[in-house]
Design a protein around this motif. Structure first.
Motif, PDB file in Angstrom:
ATOM      1  N   GLU A  89       0.841  -1.197   0.000  1.00 54.68           N
ATOM      2  CA  GLU A  89       0.000   0.000   0.000  1.00 54.68           C
ATOM      3  C   GLU A  89       0.874   1.244   0.000  1.00 54.68           C
ATOM      4  O   GLU A  89       1.836   1.334   0.766  1.00 54.68           O
ATOM      5  CB  GLU A  89      -0.911   0.013   1.225  1.00 54.68           C
ATOM      6  N   ASN A  90       0.537   2.190  -0.868  1.00 56.10           N
ATOM      7  CA  ASN A  90       1.204   3.489  -0.890  1.00 56.10           C
ATOM      8  C   ASN A  90       0.331   4.491  -0.133  1.00 56.10           C
ATOM      9  O   ASN A  90      -0.738   4.865  -0.605  1.00 56.10           O
ATOM     10  CB  ASN A  90       1.413   3.960  -2.332  1.00 56.10           C
ATOM     11  N   PRO A  91       0.767   4.964   1.039  1.00 59.83           N
ATOM     12  CA  PRO A  91      -0.058   5.880   1.829  1.00 59.83           C
ATOM     13  C   PRO A  91       0.011   7.334   1.371  1.00 59.83           C
ATOM     14  O   PRO A  91      -0.709   8.178   1.905  1.00 59.83           O
ATOM     15  CB  PRO A  91       0.531   5.730   3.235  1.00 59.83           C
ATOM     16  N   ASN A  92       0.871   7.632   0.393  1.00 58.21           N
ATOM     17  CA  ASN A  92       1.031   9.014  -0.061  1.00 58.21           C
ATOM     18  C   ASN A  92      -0.106   9.397  -1.004  1.00 58.21           C
ATOM     19  O   ASN A  92      -0.251   8.818  -2.080  1.00 58.21           O
ATOM     20  CB  ASN A  92       2.381   9.176  -0.765  1.00 58.21           C
ATOM     21  N   LYS A  93      -0.896  10.377  -0.610  1.00 62.16           N
ATOM     22  CA  LYS A  93      -2.078  10.741  -1.383  1.00 62.16           C
ATOM     23  C   LYS A  93      -1.738  11.385  -2.718  1.00 62.16           C
ATOM     24  O   LYS A  93      -2.489  11.250  -3.683  1.00 62.16           O
ATOM     25  CB  LYS A  93      -2.966  11.682  -0.565  1.00 62.16           C
ATOM     26  N   ASN A  94      -0.639  12.110  -2.788  1.00 59.88           N
ATOM     27  CA  ASN A  94      -0.332  12.865  -4.001  1.00 59.88           C
ATOM     28  C   ASN A  94       1.060  12.565  -4.543  1.00 59.88           C
ATOM     29  O   ASN A  94       1.663  13.411  -5.203  1.00 59.88           O
ATOM     30  CB  ASN A  94      -0.455  14.367  -3.725  1.00 59.88           C
ATOM     31  N   ALA A  95       1.561  11.375  -4.282  1.00 58.21           N
ATOM     32  CA  ALA A  95       2.901  11.036  -4.769  1.00 58.21           C
ATOM     33  C   ALA A  95       2.972   9.561  -5.126  1.00 58.21           C
ATOM     34  O   ALA A  95       2.444   8.707  -4.413  1.00 58.21           O
ATOM     35  CB  ALA A  95       3.959  11.373  -3.728  1.00 58.21           C
ATOM     36  N   GLY A  96       3.631   9.288  -6.248  1.00 61.53           N
ATOM     37  CA  GLY A  96       3.860   7.917  -6.686  1.00 61.53           C
ATOM     38  C   GLY A  96       5.270   7.792  -7.227  1.00 61.53           C
ATOM     39  O   GLY A  96       6.075   8.722  -7.135  1.00 61.53           O
ATOM     40  N   ALA A  97       5.571   6.643  -7.804  1.00 57.33           N
ATOM     41  CA  ALA A  97       6.921   6.397  -8.320  1.00 57.33           C
ATOM     42  C   ALA A  97       6.832   5.715  -9.677  1.00 57.33           C
ATOM     43  O   ALA A  97       5.979   4.851  -9.894  1.00 57.33           O
ATOM     44  CB  ALA A  97       7.720   5.543  -7.347  1.00 57.33           C
ATOM     45  N   PHE A  98       7.724   6.114 -10.591  1.00 56.73           N
ATOM     46  CA  PHE A  98       7.724   5.530 -11.931  1.00 56.73           C
ATOM     47  C   PHE A  98       8.462   4.193 -11.976  1.00 56.73           C
ATOM     48  O   PHE A  98       8.068   3.287 -12.694  1.00 56.73           O
ATOM     49  CB  PHE A  98       8.375   6.499 -12.927  1.00 56.73           C
ATOM     50  N   ASP A  99       9.549   4.075 -11.254  1.00 63.54           N
ATOM     51  CA  ASP A  99      10.376   2.865 -11.349  1.00 63.54           C
ATOM     52  C   ASP A  99      11.034   2.565 -10.004  1.00 63.54           C
ATOM     53  O   ASP A  99      12.259   2.625  -9.878  1.00 63.54           O
ATOM     54  CB  ASP A  99      11.430   3.004 -12.454  1.00 63.54           C
ATOM     55  N   ALA A 100      10.222   2.240  -9.017  1.00 67.12           N
ATOM     56  CA  ALA A 100      10.747   1.904  -7.698  1.00 67.12           C
ATOM     57  C   ALA A 100      11.589   0.632  -7.796  1.00 67.12           C
ATOM     58  O   ALA A 100      11.119  -0.384  -8.306  1.00 67.12           O
ATOM     59  CB  ALA A 100       9.603   1.706  -6.711  1.00 67.12           C
ATOM     60  N   PRO A 101      12.832   0.660  -7.314  1.00 67.20           N
ATOM     61  CA  PRO A 101      13.732  -0.492  -7.493  1.00 67.20           C
ATOM     62  C   PRO A 101      13.598  -1.523  -6.371  1.00 67.20           C
ATOM     63  O   PRO A 101      13.703  -1.196  -5.191  1.00 67.20           O
ATOM     64  CB  PRO A 101      15.116   0.161  -7.467  1.00 67.20           C
ATOM     65  N   TYR A 102      13.380  -2.770  -6.764  1.00 66.94           N
ATOM     66  CA  TYR A 102      13.278  -3.868  -5.804  1.00 66.94           C
ATOM     67  C   TYR A 102      14.172  -5.021  -6.242  1.00 66.94           C
ATOM     68  O   TYR A 102      14.445  -5.205  -7.435  1.00 66.94           O
ATOM     69  CB  TYR A 102      11.842  -4.385  -5.713  1.00 66.94           C
ATOM     70  N   GLN A 103      14.585  -5.802  -5.263  1.00 64.64           N
ATOM     71  CA  GLN A 103      15.231  -7.085  -5.524  1.00 64.64           C
ATOM     72  C   GLN A 103      14.432  -8.152  -4.795  1.00 64.64           C
ATOM     73  O   GLN A 103      14.196  -8.049  -3.592  1.00 64.64           O
ATOM     74  CB  GLN A 103      16.679  -7.098  -5.056  1.00 64.64           C
ATOM     75  N   VAL A 104      13.993  -9.159  -5.549  1.00 71.32           N
ATOM     76  CA  VAL A 104      13.246 -10.255  -4.941  1.00 71.32           C
ATOM     77  C   VAL A 104      14.187 -11.429  -4.731  1.00 71.32           C
ATOM     78  O   VAL A 104      15.000 -11.758  -5.592  1.00 71.32           O
ATOM     79  CB  VAL A 104      12.041 -10.669  -5.815  1.00 71.32           C
ATOM     80  N   LYS A 105      14.080 -12.040  -3.555  1.00 70.92           N
ATOM     81  CA  LYS A 105      14.852 -13.234  -3.225  1.00 70.92           C
ATOM     82  C   LYS A 105      13.882 -14.345  -2.855  1.00 70.92           C
ATOM     83  O   LYS A 105      12.929 -14.115  -2.106  1.00 70.92           O
ATOM     84  CB  LYS A 105      15.815 -12.957  -2.075  1.00 70.92           C
ATOM     85  N   VAL A 106      14.139 -15.537  -3.375  1.00 71.46           N
ATOM     86  CA  VAL A 106      13.260 -16.683  -3.154  1.00 71.46           C
ATOM     87  C   VAL A 106      14.041 -17.764  -2.414  1.00 71.46           C
ATOM     88  O   VAL A 106      15.181 -18.082  -2.770  1.00 71.46           O
ATOM     89  CB  VAL A 106      12.716 -17.219  -4.495  1.00 71.46           C
TER      90      VAL A 106
END
Length: 252
Positions: A89-106
């Motif tokens: 969930e993004n709690p920011n009412k007036n802000a988002g991100a175009f390319d939030a960087p994540y690394q997934v590990k399994v």
């Protein structure tokens, strides 16, 4: 009286001097006299940091709330391949991100890392979103847990399209002959948008058992764009419900 050769030397010298004035002096002069902007590399105007905050679309670091993780899962797909999803969930009412960087590990049941991958996510403002990581090669290992970690600070922007920029309509879910989700992506925006859509399947206890992702291109007002998802590998538990999350970004 100047000779012809001397006049020619002076003319050449003037041309060279004019060249240096235009190439070197003009940009410096422009930087000096123009007003504050959000791309000049300095904090000025109403900015609260260099090119961020105030009237700029880019928020300054550490001024936006962090996304809240709701759950994260890994889904074996057969053939030594798995996929994973972060639901947040993004709690920011007036802000988002175009390319939030994540690394997934399994990881497998013994806690051994069996696959990892870097992905980026489009995060709309003020609402739930999903991050999908496809094609995780796990070989003969059985993945049981996924962990999504950010690899850098998220660049939050005010001009990311909000969650309600697109809608998911006419959602249909069926199991025969194969698990399938069909829906339409709609928008009321004046300009066309592209939309990233992630479908998630749930069992009768509300646990996610599968996911997939697709892109709807050139979605226009008044002309819904159909999307579909199909799963061919069997599920550990039978899905009974589907959810589709969609996030829009402007066509470039």
């Amino acid at each position: 009286m100047l000779s012809w050769a001397r006049k020619r030397q002076l003319a050449y010298g003037g041309i060279v001097a004019l060249f240096f004035v235009l190439v070197i002096g003009a940009p410096f002069f422009a930087r000096t006299i123009r007003g504050p902007s959000c791309i000049d590399g300095r904090q000025n105007g109403s900015e609260t940091g260099a090119d961020c905050g105030g009237a700029c679309a880019l928020l300054c670091p550490n001024t936006a709330a962090e996304p809240r993780t709701i759950w994260q899962r890994v889904f074996p797909e057969g053939g030594g391949i798995a996929s994973a999803v972060l639901y947040a969930e993004n709690p920011n009412k007036n802000a988002g991100a175009f390319d939030a960087p994540y690394q997934v590990k399994v990881y497998d049941s013994a806690g051994i890392l069996v696959a990892e991958k870097r992905v980026t996510a489009l995060i709309p403002s003020n609402g739930t979103f999903a991050v999908f990581a496809p094609n995780l090669f796990v070989g003969e290992r059985v993945p049981v847990r996924a962990s999504f970690e950010r690899t850098a600070l998220i660049s939050w922007h005010r001009n990311v399209l909000p969650l309600d920029a697109v809608r998911v309509e006419r959602l249909q879910f069926s199991l025969i002959p194969q698990p399938r989700v069909q829906a339409e992506i709609a928008t009321t925006l004046k300009n066309p948008v592209n939309a990233t859509a992630i479908a998630i399947l749930y069992d009768e206890d509300g646990n996610a058992v599968g996911a997939s992702q697709t892109i709807a291109e050139q979605v226009r007002a008044g002309a819904n764009t159909p999307i579909s998802f199909v799963w061919r590998a069997p599920f550990a538990r039978t899905p009974v419900r589907a959810e589709v999350l969609a996030a829009a970004h402007a066509v470039r």
